[in-house]
Design a protein around this motif. Sequence first.
Motif, PDB file in Angstrom:
ATOM      1  N   VAL A  54      -0.709   4.831   5.270  1.00 57.78           N
ATOM      2  CA  VAL A  54       0.407   4.652   6.203  1.00 57.78           C
ATOM      3  C   VAL A  54       0.356   3.250   6.818  1.00 57.78           C
ATOM      4  O   VAL A  54       1.383   2.615   7.034  1.00 57.78           O
ATOM      5  N   LEU A  55      -0.869   2.761   7.061  1.00 57.38           N
ATOM      6  CA  LEU A  55      -1.028   1.440   7.677  1.00 57.38           C
ATOM      7  C   LEU A  55      -0.685   0.295   6.736  1.00 57.38           C
ATOM      8  O   LEU A  55      -0.362  -0.792   7.172  1.00 57.38           O
ATOM      9  N   ASP A  63      10.445   3.534  11.168  1.00 57.03           N
ATOM     10  CA  ASP A  63      10.158   2.561  12.213  1.00 57.03           C
ATOM     11  C   ASP A  63       8.656   2.241  12.242  1.00 57.03           C
ATOM     12  O   ASP A  63       7.822   3.127  12.055  1.00 57.03           O
ATOM     13  N   ALA A  64       8.321   0.967  12.434  1.00 57.28           N
ATOM     14  CA  ALA A  64       6.914   0.559  12.390  1.00 57.28           C
ATOM     15  C   ALA A  64       6.076   1.319  13.402  1.00 57.28           C
ATOM     16  O   ALA A  64       4.979   1.805  13.089  1.00 57.28           O
ATOM     17  N   GLU A  65       6.594   1.459  14.625  1.00 48.39           N
ATOM     18  CA  GLU A  65       5.799   2.127  15.656  1.00 48.39           C
ATOM     19  C   GLU A  65       5.536   3.585  15.262  1.00 48.39           C
ATOM     20  O   GLU A  65       4.462   4.122  15.532  1.00 48.39           O
ATOM     21  N   SER A  67       5.078   4.682  12.220  1.00 49.13           N
ATOM     22  CA  SER A  67       3.970   4.655  11.253  1.00 49.13           C
ATOM     23  C   SER A  67       2.644   4.471  11.971  1.00 49.13           C
ATOM     24  O   SER A  67       1.655   5.144  11.660  1.00 49.13           O
ATOM     25  N   LEU A  68       2.637   3.539  12.931  1.00 55.73           N
ATOM     26  CA  LEU A  68       1.383   3.254  13.638  1.00 55.73           C
ATOM     27  C   LEU A  68       0.939   4.474  14.444  1.00 55.73           C
ATOM     28  O   LEU A  68      -0.251   4.803  14.485  1.00 55.73           O
TER      29      LEU A  68
ATOM     30  N   PRO B 100      -0.520  -6.934   4.839  1.00 54.70           N
ATOM     31  CA  PRO B 100       0.514  -5.913   4.652  1.00 54.70           C
ATOM     32  C   PRO B 100       1.539  -5.880   5.793  1.00 54.70           C
ATOM     33  O   PRO B 100       1.188  -6.069   6.959  1.00 54.70           O
ATOM     34  N   THR B 102       3.216  -3.595   7.309  1.00 54.20           N
ATOM     35  CA  THR B 102       3.075  -2.636   8.424  1.00 54.20           C
ATOM     36  C   THR B 102       2.169  -3.210   9.506  1.00 54.20           C
ATOM     37  O   THR B 102       2.443  -3.067  10.694  1.00 54.20           O
ATOM     38  N   LEU B 103       1.084  -3.854   9.067  1.00 57.21           N
ATOM     39  CA  LEU B 103       0.155  -4.437  10.041  1.00 57.21           C
ATOM     40  C   LEU B 103       0.828  -5.558  10.827  1.00 57.21           C
ATOM     41  O   LEU B 103       0.491  -5.808  11.974  1.00 57.21           O
ATOM     42  N   ARG B 105       3.715  -5.475  11.924  1.00 54.34           N
ATOM     43  CA  ARG B 105       4.649  -4.967  12.912  1.00 54.34           C
ATOM     44  C   ARG B 105       3.936  -4.297  14.088  1.00 54.34           C
ATOM     45  O   ARG B 105       4.536  -3.542  14.838  1.00 54.34           O
ATOM     46  N   PRO B 107       2.648  -3.986  17.755  1.00 54.30           N
ATOM     47  CA  PRO B 107       3.426  -4.410  18.922  1.00 54.30           C
ATOM     48  C   PRO B 107       3.190  -5.852  19.365  1.00 54.30           C
ATOM     49  O   PRO B 107       4.133  -6.569  19.653  1.00 54.30           O
ATOM     50  N   LEU B 151      -8.998  -2.079   4.387  1.00 52.71           N
ATOM     51  CA  LEU B 151      -7.971  -1.041   4.266  1.00 52.71           C
ATOM     52  C   LEU B 151      -7.464  -0.936   2.832  1.00 52.71           C
ATOM     53  O   LEU B 151      -7.177   0.146   2.332  1.00 52.71           O
TER      54      LEU B 151
END
Lengths: 180, 154
Positions: A54-55, A63-65, A67-68, B100, B102-103, B105, B107, B151
């Motif tokens: 997922v990361l 939405d990115a948040e 996933s996090l 990657p 996702t990383l 994004r 916050p 990862l």
Amino acid sequence: MDSSRLEALLARLKAARDAGGGQRGNAEQLRLHRELVKDCPALTPNLLALARLVLTTEEPGVDAEASLTEAEGLLEMAVQASERSAPALLELAYFLDDIRGREDEALRLMEEGAARALQSLEDAWAGLLLRYSLREQLPKALELAVRAEQLFPASERIQDAVQSVRESALRAGLLAPPRD
Amino acid sequence: MRRLGFLLGAYLVLALLGCGHGEPHTRPHAVEPWPSEAEGVRVKGSSAHVRILALIARGEFAEAQLLISEASAAGLISKELATRHLHRISVLTTRLGDIPATLQRAPDFPSQLKDYTLFQIRRMLETRDFSLATSAQLRMAVKLIEDQKRLMEK
């Protein structure tokens, strides 16, 4: 005990891992891992594998948040389900620092993970030292004895095991007897 | 290699601006000689090894690569050591924007550093150059680049 149920769960974990063969983190792979979490939330390797996926994958329309948050939840489950095993603690530690910027918390978790791993290492080395010497693999045992003594100078178990290896080595003529 | 050219240029600028008030030798990610190799090369190749380390530490990667291939061909350093040096160069030339998506994004992701390499970001920290990003953002960028490999590998 129903071992066939366990086998079925592990087969599903393997199928989910294999589904990433073509493209890591594809929709099918994520679906298989997620369904497995639903059916068996205590299967730590699946929780950790899904969290990493997922990361590192960008899911279209997600939405990115979100996933996090999903990854964080999975990692916390893994820590709980494994009763704070080293791999789960470390995975959560890296996440909390790299993504959430919670370095102090990450340091504590890394220290806890390292302590856990060291306990296992001490246990493994004490066992190996005795068994190498019983199998008369003395050079190997002596080499490990040096490393074990350096890393665990205060461990009684390691001291005993090292001592017993050296006694065998002395008897086998592999170690020079101490002068006087 | 385009990236490398850019990087060398940027390094010159950095070298002119800063003069290394950091404590690179105590940083956890500082390039260290590898004990096992250091023993093996001391006899014949230690100067090549040390020169490669110095070039890498200064960010002179093209020169380092050249010396690695020459020293390796001449048998002055082992194939394993050559590979490790080359790997380290590839890590140091990774840009924050290469990790990657996702990383990226997260916050507080410092996206203004996307086009900068790990080496450049470390130099900003070491020379206390906070003109582009705060110390916390630079540290986050370093961790993201250094940690992302774990990862992807599992």
